[in-house]
Design a protein around this motif. Structure first.
Motif, PDB file in Angstrom:
ATOM      1  N   VAL A  20      46.736  34.829  34.679  1.00 18.92           N
ATOM      2  CA  VAL A  20      48.002  35.093  33.981  1.00 18.92           C
ATOM      3  C   VAL A  20      48.742  36.246  34.643  1.00 18.92           C
ATOM      4  N   LEU A  21      48.027  37.306  34.976  1.00 18.87           N
ATOM      5  CA  LEU A  21      48.674  38.441  35.640  1.00 18.87           C
ATOM      6  C   LEU A  21      49.246  38.027  36.989  1.00 18.87           C
ATOM      7  N   ASN A  22      48.558  37.175  37.703  1.00 25.84           N
ATOM      8  CA  ASN A  22      49.076  36.679  38.974  1.00 25.84           C
ATOM      9  C   ASN A  22      50.348  35.861  38.751  1.00 25.84           C
ATOM     10  N   ASP A  23      50.322  34.980  37.768  1.00 26.35           N
ATOM     11  CA  ASP A  23      51.482  34.123  37.492  1.00 26.35           C
ATOM     12  C   ASP A  23      52.699  34.924  37.029  1.00 26.35           C
ATOM     13  N   ALA A  31      51.183  40.665  25.220  1.00 24.73           N
ATOM     14  CA  ALA A  31      51.561  39.409  25.883  1.00 24.73           C
ATOM     15  C   ALA A  31      50.325  38.657  26.363  1.00 24.73           C
ATOM     16  N   LEU A  32      49.340  39.362  26.863  1.00 24.70           N
ATOM     17  CA  LEU A  32      48.122  38.718  27.353  1.00 24.70           C
ATOM     18  C   LEU A  32      47.286  38.144  26.210  1.00 24.70           C
ATOM     19  N   THR A  33      47.328  38.795  25.049  1.00 22.03           N
ATOM     20  CA  THR A  33      46.577  38.319  23.893  1.00 22.03           C
ATOM     21  C   THR A  33      47.024  36.917  23.490  1.00 22.03           C
ATOM     22  N   ALA A  34      48.301  36.617  23.691  1.00 24.20           N
ATOM     23  CA  ALA A  34      48.821  35.290  23.355  1.00 24.20           C
ATOM     24  C   ALA A  34      48.306  34.209  24.307  1.00 24.20           C
ATOM     25  N   CYS A  35      47.696  34.602  25.410  1.00 24.29           N
ATOM     26  CA  CYS A  35      47.260  33.639  26.431  1.00 24.29           C
ATOM     27  C   CYS A  35      45.765  33.332  26.391  1.00 24.29           C
ATOM     28  N   VAL A  36      45.018  34.058  25.587  1.00 23.59           N
ATOM     29  CA  VAL A  36      43.566  33.870  25.546  1.00 23.59           C
ATOM     30  C   VAL A  36      43.080  33.863  24.094  1.00 23.59           C
ATOM     31  N   VAL A  65      51.771  49.725  27.855  1.00 23.35           N
ATOM     32  CA  VAL A  65      51.153  49.827  29.176  1.00 23.35           C
ATOM     33  C   VAL A  65      51.212  48.439  29.797  1.00 23.35           C
ATOM     34  N   ARG A  66      51.726  48.367  30.998  1.00 29.63           N
ATOM     35  CA  ARG A  66      51.824  47.097  31.717  1.00 29.63           C
ATOM     36  C   ARG A  66      50.666  47.020  32.703  1.00 29.63           C
ATOM     37  N   TYR A  67      49.990  45.896  32.689  1.00 26.96           N
ATOM     38  CA  TYR A  67      48.880  45.653  33.614  1.00 26.96           C
ATOM     39  C   TYR A  67      49.350  44.739  34.727  1.00 26.96           C
ATOM     40  N   GLU A  68      48.923  45.051  35.942  1.00 25.66           N
ATOM     41  CA  GLU A  68      49.265  44.245  37.117  1.00 25.66           C
ATOM     42  C   GLU A  68      48.036  44.121  37.999  1.00 25.66           C
ATOM     43  N   LEU A  69      47.983  43.051  38.781  1.00 24.04           N
ATOM     44  CA  LEU A  69      46.894  42.927  39.744  1.00 24.04           C
ATOM     45  C   LEU A  69      47.047  44.002  40.811  1.00 24.04           C
ATOM     46  N   ALA A  70      45.976  44.708  41.066  1.00 33.55           N
ATOM     47  CA  ALA A  70      45.988  45.753  42.093  1.00 33.55           C
ATOM     48  C   ALA A  70      45.234  45.300  43.335  1.00 33.55           C
ATOM     49  N   ASP A  71      44.260  44.417  43.137  1.00 39.01           N
ATOM     50  CA  ASP A  71      43.449  43.910  44.233  1.00 39.01           C
ATOM     51  C   ASP A  71      43.353  42.399  44.064  1.00 39.01           C
ATOM     52  N   PHE A  72      43.858  41.661  45.030  1.00 40.97           N
ATOM     53  CA  PHE A  72      43.913  40.206  44.937  1.00 40.97           C
ATOM     54  C   PHE A  72      42.636  39.536  45.451  1.00 40.97           C
ATOM     55  N   THR A  73      41.618  40.316  45.810  1.00 40.32           N
ATOM     56  CA  THR A  73      40.353  39.766  46.284  1.00 40.32           C
ATOM     57  C   THR A  73      39.698  38.921  45.197  1.00 40.32           C
ATOM     58  N   GLY A  74      39.711  39.415  43.960  1.00 45.58           N
ATOM     59  CA  GLY A  74      39.120  38.662  42.853  1.00 45.58           C
ATOM     60  C   GLY A  74      39.824  37.340  42.641  1.00 45.58           C
ATOM     61  N   LEU A  75      41.150  37.348  42.678  1.00 41.88           N
ATOM     62  CA  LEU A  75      41.924  36.116  42.535  1.00 41.88           C
ATOM     63  C   LEU A  75      41.597  35.152  43.664  1.00 41.88           C
ATOM     64  N   TRP A  76      41.544  35.651  44.888  1.00 46.77           N
ATOM     65  CA  TRP A  76      41.221  34.808  46.043  1.00 46.77           C
ATOM     66  C   TRP A  76      39.840  34.174  45.869  1.00 46.77           C
ATOM     67  N   LEU A  77      38.879  34.966  45.433  1.00 46.67           N
ATOM     68  CA  LEU A  77      37.519  34.460  45.256  1.00 46.67           C
ATOM     69  C   LEU A  77      37.479  33.377  44.179  1.00 46.67           C
ATOM     70  N   ILE A  78      38.184  33.603  43.075  1.00 40.98           N
ATOM     71  CA  ILE A  78      38.258  32.606  42.003  1.00 40.98           C
ATOM     72  C   ILE A  78      38.863  31.311  42.539  1.00 40.98           C
ATOM     73  N   GLN A  79      39.938  31.419  43.288  1.00 40.28           N
ATOM     74  CA  GLN A  79      40.602  30.232  43.833  1.00 40.28           C
ATOM     75  C   GLN A  79      39.695  29.490  44.817  1.00 40.28           C
ATOM     76  N   GLN A  80      38.968  30.223  45.643  1.00 39.76           N
ATOM     77  CA  GLN A  80      38.065  29.595  46.609  1.00 39.76           C
ATOM     78  C   GLN A  80      36.930  28.865  45.902  1.00 39.76           C
ATOM     79  N   LEU A  81      36.354  29.501  44.891  1.00 42.06           N
ATOM     80  CA  LEU A  81      35.264  28.862  44.146  1.00 42.06           C
ATOM     81  C   LEU A  81      35.762  27.620  43.416  1.00 42.06           C
ATOM     82  N   ALA A  82      36.930  27.715  42.791  1.00 44.10           N
ATOM     83  CA  ALA A  82      37.490  26.566  42.079  1.00 44.10           C
ATOM     84  C   ALA A  82      37.761  25.417  43.041  1.00 44.10           C
ATOM     85  N   SER A  83      38.285  25.727  44.201  1.00 41.95           N
ATOM     86  CA  SER A  83      38.574  24.702  45.201  1.00 41.95           C
ATOM     87  C   SER A  83      37.278  24.057  45.699  1.00 41.95           C
ATOM     88  N   GLY A  84      36.289  24.866  45.948  1.00 45.60           N
ATOM     89  CA  GLY A  84      35.000  24.343  46.403  1.00 45.60           C
ATOM     90  C   GLY A  84      34.331  23.479  45.352  1.00 45.60           C
TER      91      GLY A  84
END
Length: 94
Positions: A20-23, A31-36, A65-84
């Motif tokens: 969600v933060l990436n999107d 706002a995030l509470t409405a998504c989970v 307080v606004r939260y944003e992705l600071a390190d996209f490594t976790g997102l990349w790893l999630i995407q790679q695992l999902a694709s695999g």
């Protein structure tokens, strides 16, 4: 370090929050509470875990307080695992 990162990313709620933060580019706890399917305190706890791991950053905005992705490594790893998983022979044999 790898095991610690995998522990952080092993929770489906945290995975969804990262997506969600990436999107959205960022969001508040409300706002995030409405998504989970987790209460606001639960979302805050998950965000704290992600923040402590360096995956998200916090930016004060007035009363919020606004939260944003600071390190996209976790997102990349999630995407790679999902694709695999989507292309693995085990996923097509069901």
């Amino acid at each position: 370090m790898v095991a610690a990162m995998l522990r952080v990313l092993s929770d489906p709620i945290r995975i969804r929050l990262i997506e969600v933060l990436n999107d959205r580019g960022g969001a508040t706890v409300a706002a995030l509470t409405a998504c989970v399917p987790v209460s606001q305190p639960g979302v805050s706890k998950h965000l704290s875990v992600l923040h402590n791991a360096g995956i998200v950053s916090r930016k004060p905005q007035g009363m919020w307080v606004r939260y944003e992705l600071a390190d996209f490594t976790g997102l990349w790893l999630i995407q790679q695992l999902a694709s695999g998983l989507a292309t693995s022979p085990a996923s097509s044999s069901s």
